[in-house]
Write an enzyme that holds these catalytic residues in place. Structure first.
Site, PDB file in Angstrom:
ATOM      1  N   ASP A   6     -10.315   3.768 -34.371  1.00  0.00           N
ATOM      2  CA  ASP A   6     -11.001   3.155 -35.616  1.00  0.00           C
ATOM      3  C   ASP A   6      -9.936   1.512 -36.276  1.00  0.00           C
ATOM      4  OD1 ASP A   6     -12.922   0.803 -36.874  1.00  0.00           O
ATOM      5  OD2 ASP A   6     -12.698   2.046 -38.308  1.00  0.00           O
ATOM      6  N   SER A   7     -10.451   0.372 -36.595  1.00  0.00           N
ATOM      7  CA  SER A   7      -9.063  -0.292 -36.796  1.00  0.00           C
ATOM      8  C   SER A   7      -8.846   0.694 -37.742  1.00  0.00           C
ATOM      9  CB  SER A   7     -10.261  -1.395 -37.210  1.00  0.00           C
ATOM     10  OG  SER A   7     -11.185  -2.106 -38.232  1.00  0.00           O
ATOM     11  N   CYS A  69     -15.368   1.384 -34.070  1.00  0.00           N
ATOM     12  CA  CYS A  69     -14.861  -0.384 -35.096  1.00  0.00           C
ATOM     13  C   CYS A  69     -16.434  -1.005 -33.598  1.00  0.00           C
ATOM     14  CB  CYS A  69     -13.753  -0.519 -34.216  1.00  0.00           C
ATOM     15  SG  CYS A  69     -13.506  -1.742 -34.747  1.00  0.00           S
ATOM     16  N   GLU A 148     -11.472  -0.275 -47.652  1.00  0.00           N
ATOM     17  CA  GLU A 148      -9.886   0.510 -47.371  1.00  0.00           C
ATOM     18  C   GLU A 148      -9.394   1.253 -49.206  1.00  0.00           C
ATOM     19  OE1 GLU A 148      -8.675   1.354 -44.818  1.00  0.00           O
ATOM     20  OE2 GLU A 148     -10.904   1.209 -43.308  1.00  0.00           O
ATOM     21  N   CYS A 180     -20.793  -1.286 -38.763  1.00  0.00           N
ATOM     22  CA  CYS A 180     -19.642  -1.347 -39.009  1.00  0.00           C
ATOM     23  C   CYS A 180     -19.419  -0.061 -39.950  1.00  0.00           C
ATOM     24  CB  CYS A 180     -19.047  -2.593 -39.912  1.00  0.00           C
ATOM     25  SG  CYS A 180     -16.842  -1.907 -40.439  1.00  0.00           S
ATOM     26  N   THR A 181     -18.485   0.613 -39.282  1.00  0.00           N
ATOM     27  CA  THR A 181     -18.351   2.089 -39.464  1.00  0.00           C
ATOM     28  C   THR A 181     -18.341   1.911 -40.885  1.00  0.00           C
ATOM     29  OG1 THR A 181     -16.498   1.933 -38.442  1.00  0.00           O
ATOM     30  CG2 THR A 181     -18.480   2.996 -37.192  1.00  0.00           C
ATOM     31  N   HIS A 182     -17.372   1.311 -41.895  1.00  0.00           N
ATOM     32  CA  HIS A 182     -17.159   1.617 -43.109  1.00  0.00           C
ATOM     33  C   HIS A 182     -18.564   0.875 -44.021  1.00  0.00           C
ATOM     34  CE1 HIS A 182     -13.163  -0.096 -41.647  1.00  0.00           C
ATOM     35  NE2 HIS A 182     -12.631   0.571 -42.656  1.00  0.00           N
TER      36      HIS A 182
END
Length: 261
Positions: A6-7, A69, A148, A180-182
């Site tokens: 992922d990013s 991502c 993040e 988005c996986t966030h």
């Protein structure tokens, strides 16, 4: 091993889903935290990053690659599949299938980074399968950075989420894809602000189900994958906050290994 990239650290929501769905399988994770977010980068830049990440995971012994991502999934999956002869999974297609199944009215919302939303990949895939669907998409560029930084419970984040979701709420969507996986780390806040009757589709959970089904049908590959419960966590940059947030995602204390490429 199952390799996931992922990013940043948001892709650990996919790791967590795999841990729940397929306990015991060895996993190697790479989060490109030094270059996050991908959603503000050009298509060619994202493709370059994604190829580097894939190569890293393969060198570490991954036999399956999961692009956790959404931005990389929308821009780089075809290029990765062209270059590497291993099973490649992205998080978009499984989420689309889950959303179509969940929606009763055909009004589906999508939130994601600017790059993911501008690619129109979710809209295209939904319309291919359900031409009468109504798809409404909204970019949410600040959410990755807030996650993040560990700001998932801050009132500022709640206000930003509310503002991003307001256009979708007025469209009376009945299903929302977290593109988005966030974003699953903000799932409670998102659910409250979009409305409790709206089905929330988590792409990490959707792709873990797809991988589980794939391995059930490909027993030889499944049996070749180590099942020692080992998970290695690599990142391109590490901070104390990253480790704290990462531990909260996978629900255990972990050590992030920093590698420079």
């Amino acid at each position: 091993m199952i390799g996931i990239f992922d990013s940043g650290i948001g892709g650990l929501t996919t790791v967590r889903a795999l841990m729940d769905t397929m306990p015991g399988y060895d996993i190697i994770y790479y989060g490109d935290t030094a270059r996050t977010p991908y959603g503000t980068k050009s298509r060619q830049t994202v493709i370059g990053y994604a190829l580097e990440n894939t190569e890293f995971l393969l060198q570490k012994g991954a036999k399956i690659i999961v692009i956790a991502c959404n931005t990389a999934s929308s821009h780089a999956v075809d290029e990765i599949k062209k270059r590497y002869d291993v099973p490649i999974f992205e998080v978009i297609t499984p989420a689309v299938h889950a959303a179509i199944k969940a929606s009763k009215t055909g009004k589906i919302g999508v939130i994601g980074t600017r790059a993911t939303i501008s690619s129109r990949i979710y809209e295209q895939k939904i319309m291919e399968l359900k031409p009468d669907a109504k798809v409404y998409s909204e970019p949410c560029p600040l959410l990755v950075s807030l996650v993040e930084e560990g700001w998932t419970k801050r009132p500022e984040t709640t206000m930003i989420v509310k503002k991003y979701l307001q256009p979708l709420k007025t469209k009376q969507i009945d299903t929302l894809i977290l593109g988005c996986t966030h974003y699953p780390l903000l799932k409670d806040t998102i659910s409250k602000k979009i409305g409790g009757q709206t089905a929330i589709i988590d792409s990490g959970s959707a792709v873990s189900g797809a991988i589980s089904s794939f391995l059930s049908e490909n027993r030889e590959l499944a049996e070749s994958l180590p099942q020692n419960g080992k998970i290695d966590f690599y990142v391109s940059d590490v901070t104390e906050q990253f480790e704290k947030t990462a531990g909260a995602i996978v629900k255990k204390q972990i050590k992030l290994i920093c590698v420079k490429k």
